[in-house]
Motif scaffolding. Structure first.
Motif, PDB file in Angstrom:
ATOM      1  N   UNK A 171       6.718   8.165   7.411  1.00 25.11           N
ATOM      2  CA  UNK A 171       6.208   8.920   6.258  1.00 25.11           C
ATOM      3  C   UNK A 171       5.469  10.193   6.647  1.00 25.11           C
ATOM      4  N   UNK A 172       5.095  10.333   7.919  1.00 26.67           N
ATOM      5  CA  UNK A 172       4.546  11.611   8.369  1.00 26.67           C
ATOM      6  C   UNK A 172       4.796  11.772   9.856  1.00 26.67           C
ATOM      7  N   UNK A 173       5.055  13.021  10.267  1.00 21.42           N
ATOM      8  CA  UNK A 173       5.264  13.348  11.674  1.00 21.42           C
ATOM      9  C   UNK A 173       5.040  14.846  11.832  1.00 21.42           C
ATOM     10  N   UNK A 174       3.965  15.212  12.494  1.00 19.20           N
ATOM     11  CA  UNK A 174       3.659  16.642  12.628  1.00 19.20           C
ATOM     12  C   UNK A 174       2.763  16.902  13.837  1.00 19.20           C
ATOM     13  N   UNK A 175       2.805  18.158  14.291  1.00 20.56           N
ATOM     14  CA  UNK A 175       1.997  18.633  15.405  1.00 20.56           C
ATOM     15  C   UNK A 175       0.896  19.550  14.894  1.00 20.56           C
ATOM     16  N   UNK A 176      -0.224  19.556  15.600  1.00 22.25           N
ATOM     17  CA  UNK A 176      -1.278  20.527  15.360  1.00 22.25           C
ATOM     18  C   UNK A 176      -1.905  20.906  16.696  1.00 22.25           C
ATOM     19  N   UNK A 177      -2.527  22.090  16.731  1.00 24.19           N
ATOM     20  CA  UNK A 177      -3.212  22.514  17.944  1.00 24.19           C
ATOM     21  C   UNK A 177      -4.706  22.482  17.716  1.00 24.19           C
ATOM     22  N   UNK A 178      -5.431  21.933  18.678  1.00 25.58           N
ATOM     23  CA  UNK A 178      -6.891  21.908  18.656  1.00 25.58           C
ATOM     24  C   UNK A 178      -7.378  22.447  19.997  1.00 25.58           C
ATOM     25  N   UNK A 179      -7.711  23.740  20.007  1.00 29.28           N
ATOM     26  CA  UNK A 179      -8.110  24.412  21.241  1.00 29.28           C
ATOM     27  C   UNK A 179      -6.974  24.301  22.255  1.00 29.28           C
ATOM     28  N   UNK A 180      -7.210  23.673  23.411  1.00 27.08           N
ATOM     29  CA  UNK A 180      -6.180  23.590  24.440  1.00 27.08           C
ATOM     30  C   UNK A 180      -5.349  22.314  24.320  1.00 27.08           C
ATOM     31  N   UNK A 181      -5.488  21.594  23.221  1.00 28.20           N
ATOM     32  CA  UNK A 181      -4.730  20.360  23.036  1.00 28.20           C
ATOM     33  C   UNK A 181      -3.686  20.511  21.933  1.00 28.20           C
ATOM     34  N   UNK A 182      -2.529  19.893  22.154  1.00 29.78           N
ATOM     35  CA  UNK A 182      -1.518  19.732  21.124  1.00 29.78           C
ATOM     36  C   UNK A 182      -1.519  18.271  20.720  1.00 29.78           C
TER      37      UNK A 182
END
Length: 250
Positions: A171-182
């Motif tokens: 039901x959900x699958x997504x990427x996000x970036x948080x500073x130097x982390x994916x």
């Protein structure tokens, strides 16, 4: 006294364990927890987990159930069992449930988080996958959307697994970036063995330009694990949420 079923909510760092599930000749989280539970309850005790995690995989939220004829106080139980458990396993709560509640079969949704770090970090060596070349998040998210319209994930399952079918509802699958982390977030009603790590490894190939979305769709349609890319390392994967119907709790 009547038998009562309880859920334990807990977390663990999987670095030094061969996964959740008990194995005869390997160190498992389940074995450590059952040993601690038996000490606290002063009787042989057994746990049924919400699902198994592979060697080296972590859990920031996991559940398991057990039965006992003892009337347990939540605060006292949590304090005592944490005093017995090793430092890389922690119990957060004890929950009284209906006697037919099942930690595995009553789980409605499970969520995983996968962490990639884009720089060498001594504090993340055992908790994230180090990727030096930054993949394109937009391309990976475009491909990840294709997962939502698919049902059969045999192409991302370990071979020779003992399941009756390969169907999952994501039901959900997504990427996000948080500073130097994916960070990759994925939620489904069930997961196959090795599924999330195989998805991540293949999506990173998309992000690096080695595959396009059309080829990713072809992999999904192939039902062939050899068509997908290598699984991402275990240390970046976390079981992070398990959701149940409220009516199982007392």
């Amino acid at each position: 006294m009547e038998i009562q079923r309880y859920f334990i909510e807990f977390a663990y760092r999987g670095t030094h364990y061969h996964g959740w599930q008990f194995q005869k000749n390997a160190h498992s989280v389940q074995a450590e927890m059952e040993k601690a539970l038996s000490v606290i309850l002063k009787q042989p005790s057994y746990l049924t987990g919400s699902g198994r995690t592979d060697t080296g995989v972590h859990a920031s939220q996991q559940f398991a159930h057990f039965d006992t004829d003892l009337n347990l106080d939540q605060e006292d139980f949590v304090k005592r069992i944490n005093g017995v458990l090793p430092k890389d396993i922690a119990v957060y709560s004890l929950l009284k449930v209906k006697n037919d509640a099942h930690a595995r079969f009553d789980a409605r949704w499970r969520s995983y988080l996968y962490r990639i770090t884009l720089r060498k970090d001594p504090f993340e060596e055992e908790s994230a996958w180090l990727v030096y070349h930054k993949p394109c998040i937009d391309k990976m998210n475009e491909a990840a959307k294709l997962l939502l319209d698919h049902e059969d994930f045999q192409c991302f399952s370990k071979v020779h697994t003992d399941v009756n079918h390969f169907n999952c509802k994501i039901k959900e699958a997504y990427w996000e970036q948080n500073d130097h982390q994916l960070l990759f977030h994925i939620t489904a009603n069930r997961f196959l063995r090795g599924m999330v790590r195989a998805i991540v490894g293949t999506l990173v190939h998309v992000g690096l330009g080695r595959l396009d979305c059309g080829q990713f769709q072809e992999i999904l349609d192939s039902k062939d694990r050899s068509q997908a890319k290598s699984a991402s390392p275990a240390q970046g994967l976390y079981l992070c949420r398990v959701v149940y119907h409220e009516d199982i709790f007392i």
